[in-house]
Design a protein around this motif. Structure first.
Motif, PDB file in Angstrom:
ATOM      1  N   THR A   4      80.468 -23.287  20.914  1.00 22.59           N
ATOM      2  CA  THR A   4      80.364 -24.733  21.041  1.00 22.59           C
ATOM      3  C   THR A   4      81.718 -25.416  21.106  1.00 22.59           C
ATOM      4  OG1 THR A   4      80.138 -24.920  18.639  1.00 22.59           O
ATOM      5  CG2 THR A   4      78.115 -24.841  19.920  1.00 22.59           C
ATOM      6  N   GLU A   5      82.748 -24.817  20.528  1.00 18.26           N
ATOM      7  CA  GLU A   5      84.082 -25.429  20.592  1.00 18.26           C
ATOM      8  C   GLU A   5      85.164 -24.409  20.914  1.00 18.26           C
ATOM      9  OE1 GLU A   5      85.064 -28.414  17.690  1.00 18.26           O
ATOM     10  OE2 GLU A   5      82.940 -28.708  17.280  1.00 18.26           O
ATOM     11  N   GLY A   6      85.396 -23.423  20.066  1.00 15.00           N
ATOM     12  CA  GLY A   6      86.526 -22.521  20.263  1.00 15.00           C
ATOM     13  C   GLY A   6      86.114 -21.124  20.670  1.00 15.00           C
ATOM     14  N   CYS A   7      86.945 -20.487  21.483  1.00 12.48           N
ATOM     15  CA  CYS A   7      86.750 -19.087  21.844  1.00 12.48           C
ATOM     16  C   CYS A   7      88.084 -18.538  22.336  1.00 12.48           C
ATOM     17  CB  CYS A   7      85.669 -18.923  22.896  1.00 12.48           C
ATOM     18  SG  CYS A   7      86.033 -19.719  24.464  1.00 12.48           S
ATOM     19  N   SER A   8      88.174 -17.219  22.408  1.00 10.30           N
ATOM     20  CA  SER A   8      89.382 -16.567  22.908  1.00 10.30           C
ATOM     21  C   SER A   8      88.996 -15.320  23.680  1.00 10.30           C
ATOM     22  CB  SER A   8      90.308 -16.150  21.755  1.00 10.30           C
ATOM     23  OG  SER A   8      90.925 -17.266  21.171  1.00 10.30           O
ATOM     24  N   SER A   9      89.845 -14.953  24.625  1.00 13.16           N
ATOM     25  CA  SER A   9      89.672 -13.703  25.360  1.00 13.16           C
ATOM     26  C   SER A   9      91.051 -13.107  25.593  1.00 13.16           C
ATOM     27  CB  SER A   9      88.956 -13.945  26.695  1.00 13.16           C
ATOM     28  OG  SER A   9      89.729 -14.776  27.521  1.00 13.16           O
ATOM     29  N   ILE A  10      91.057 -11.810  25.899  1.00  9.24           N
ATOM     30  CA  ILE A  10      92.328 -11.157  26.205  1.00  9.24           C
ATOM     31  C   ILE A  10      92.091 -10.090  27.264  1.00  9.24           C
ATOM     32  CG2 ILE A  10      92.212  -9.417  24.361  1.00  9.24           C
ATOM     33  CD1 ILE A  10      95.349 -10.192  24.032  1.00  9.24           C
ATOM     34  N   CYS A  11      93.082  -9.964  28.154  1.00  7.58           N
ATOM     35  CA  CYS A  11      93.035  -8.996  29.243  1.00  7.58           C
ATOM     36  C   CYS A  11      94.214  -8.035  29.117  1.00  7.58           C
ATOM     37  CB  CYS A  11      93.130  -9.717  30.590  1.00  7.58           C
ATOM     38  SG  CYS A  11      91.776 -10.838  30.910  1.00  7.58           S
ATOM     39  N   ASP A  12      94.126  -6.926  29.842  1.00  4.09           N
ATOM     40  CA  ASP A  12      95.265  -6.015  29.875  1.00  4.09           C
ATOM     41  C   ASP A  12      96.302  -6.546  30.871  1.00  4.09           C
ATOM     42  OD1 ASP A  12      94.385  -5.335  32.444  1.00  4.09           O
ATOM     43  OD2 ASP A  12      93.658  -3.362  31.859  1.00  4.09           O
ATOM     44  N   ASP A  13      97.381  -5.803  31.054  1.00  5.18           N
ATOM     45  CA  ASP A  13      98.463  -6.281  31.918  1.00  5.18           C
ATOM     46  C   ASP A  13      98.090  -6.318  33.400  1.00  5.18           C
ATOM     47  OD1 ASP A  13      98.424  -3.547  32.231  1.00  5.18           O
ATOM     48  OD2 ASP A  13     100.558  -3.261  31.884  1.00  5.18           O
ATOM     49  N   MET A  14      96.933  -5.753  33.745  1.00  3.55           N
ATOM     50  CA  MET A  14      96.423  -5.803  35.119  1.00  3.55           C
ATOM     51  C   MET A  14      95.373  -6.905  35.300  1.00  3.55           C
ATOM     52  SD  MET A  14      98.145  -3.489  36.660  1.00  3.55           S
ATOM     53  CE  MET A  14      97.244  -3.282  38.163  1.00  3.55           C
ATOM     54  N   GLY A  15      95.129  -7.676  34.229  1.00  5.76           N
ATOM     55  CA  GLY A  15      94.175  -8.766  34.312  1.00  5.76           C
ATOM     56  C   GLY A  15      92.730  -8.368  34.073  1.00  5.76           C
ATOM     57  N   ARG A  16      92.489  -7.138  33.599  1.00  9.20           N
ATOM     58  CA  ARG A  16      91.124  -6.677  33.315  1.00  9.20           C
ATOM     59  C   ARG A  16      90.731  -7.080  31.899  1.00  9.20           C
ATOM     60  NH1 ARG A  16      92.991  -1.120  35.768  1.00  9.20           N
ATOM     61  NH2 ARG A  16      94.282  -1.386  33.939  1.00  9.20           N
ATOM     62  N   MET A  17      89.548  -7.649  31.772  1.00 10.50           N
ATOM     63  CA  MET A  17      89.046  -8.095  30.477  1.00 10.50           C
ATOM     64  C   MET A  17      89.017  -6.939  29.476  1.00 10.50           C
ATOM     65  SD  MET A  17      87.772 -10.472  28.528  1.00 10.50           S
ATOM     66  CE  MET A  17      87.405 -11.776  29.661  1.00 10.50           C
ATOM     67  N   LEU A  18      89.534  -7.197  28.270  1.00 12.00           N
ATOM     68  CA  LEU A  18      89.430  -6.230  27.175  1.00 12.00           C
ATOM     69  C   LEU A  18      88.302  -6.637  26.226  1.00 12.00           C
ATOM     70  CD1 LEU A  18      93.196  -5.615  26.337  1.00 12.00           C
ATOM     71  CD2 LEU A  18      91.623  -4.101  27.576  1.00 12.00           C
ATOM     72  N   PHE A  19      88.396  -7.853  25.700  1.00 14.56           N
ATOM     73  CA  PHE A  19      87.336  -8.358  24.833  1.00 14.56           C
ATOM     74  C   PHE A  19      87.468  -9.859  24.671  1.00 14.56           C
ATOM     75  CE2 PHE A  19      90.780  -7.199  21.941  1.00 14.56           C
ATOM     76  CZ  PHE A  19      90.790  -8.212  20.987  1.00 14.56           C
ATOM     77  N   TYR A  20      86.442 -10.474  24.082  1.00  9.36           N
ATOM     78  CA  TYR A  20      86.434 -11.917  23.856  1.00  9.36           C
ATOM     79  C   TYR A  20      85.615 -12.213  22.603  1.00  9.36           C
ATOM     80  CZ  TYR A  20      81.974 -11.554  26.416  1.00  9.36           C
ATOM     81  OH  TYR A  20      80.724 -11.199  26.834  1.00  9.36           O
ATOM     82  N   THR A  21      85.814 -13.413  22.045  1.00  5.72           N
ATOM     83  CA  THR A  21      85.155 -13.751  20.787  1.00  5.72           C
ATOM     84  C   THR A  21      84.979 -15.259  20.640  1.00  5.72           C
ATOM     85  OG1 THR A  21      85.280 -13.543  18.373  1.00  5.72           O
ATOM     86  CG2 THR A  21      87.370 -13.735  19.541  1.00  5.72           C
ATOM     87  N   ASN A  22      84.001 -15.633  19.841  1.00  7.88           N
ATOM     88  CA  ASN A  22      83.792 -17.030  19.462  1.00  7.88           C
ATOM     89  C   ASN A  22      84.168 -17.263  17.997  1.00  7.88           C
ATOM     90  OD1 ASN A  22      81.704 -15.788  18.129  1.00  7.88           O
ATOM     91  ND2 ASN A  22      80.069 -16.909  19.147  1.00  7.88           N
ATOM     92  N   GLY A  23      84.781 -16.260  17.362  1.00  6.91           N
ATOM     93  CA  GLY A  23      85.166 -16.358  15.959  1.00  6.91           C
ATOM     94  C   GLY A  23      84.121 -15.799  15.009  1.00  6.91           C
ATOM     95  N   ARG A  24      82.930 -15.534  15.506  1.00 10.75           N
ATOM     96  CA  ARG A  24      81.844 -14.954  14.710  1.00 10.75           C
ATOM     97  C   ARG A  24      81.503 -13.543  15.172  1.00 10.75           C
ATOM     98  NH1 ARG A  24      80.255 -17.499  10.281  1.00 10.75           N
ATOM     99  NH2 ARG A  24      78.094 -17.807  10.698  1.00 10.75           N
TER     100      ARG A  24
END
Length: 100
Positions: A4-24
């Motif tokens: 509903t408000e905050g989230c984060s994601s991270i990719c490797d150095d090639m731009g491929r998704m590694l994981f993401y989260t909403n804090g829960r």
């Protein structure tokens, strides 16, 4: 994922998704809940409920910092968990969770 408000994601150095989260909950690149990835102490209504930071000098370890929200009286405060991307066949695993 509900964020509903905050989230984060991270990719490797090639731009491929590694994981993401909403804090829960942390989701892996397959859009599935990561091993040991549920029950984080963040709050989905916190303005910035989570942030992902790579561990210095590592390509496989990540800190996931979480924040509680006023709706929860900030009971959980600020905490961090550690993700190891070498676990679960490269899909990642949470090795430590909700450390104050």
């Amino acid at each position: 994922m509900v964020a509903t408000e905050g989230c984060s994601s991270i990719c490797d150095d090639m731009g491929r998704m590694l994981f993401y989260t909403n804090g829960r909950t942390i989701y892996n690149k397959l859009n599935r809940i990561m091993a040991n990835g549920s029950g984080l102490a963040g709050h989905e209504s916190a303005l910035q409920s989570c942030i992902i930071v790579p561990l210095p000098n590592s390509t496989s370890l990540f800190y996931v910092f979480t924040a509680d929200a006023i709706e929860n009286d900030y009971i959980n405060g600020y905490r961090y968990s550690i993700v190891d991307m070498t676990g679960d066949g490269g899909n990642g695993i949470v090795t430590a969770k909700n450390i104050l």
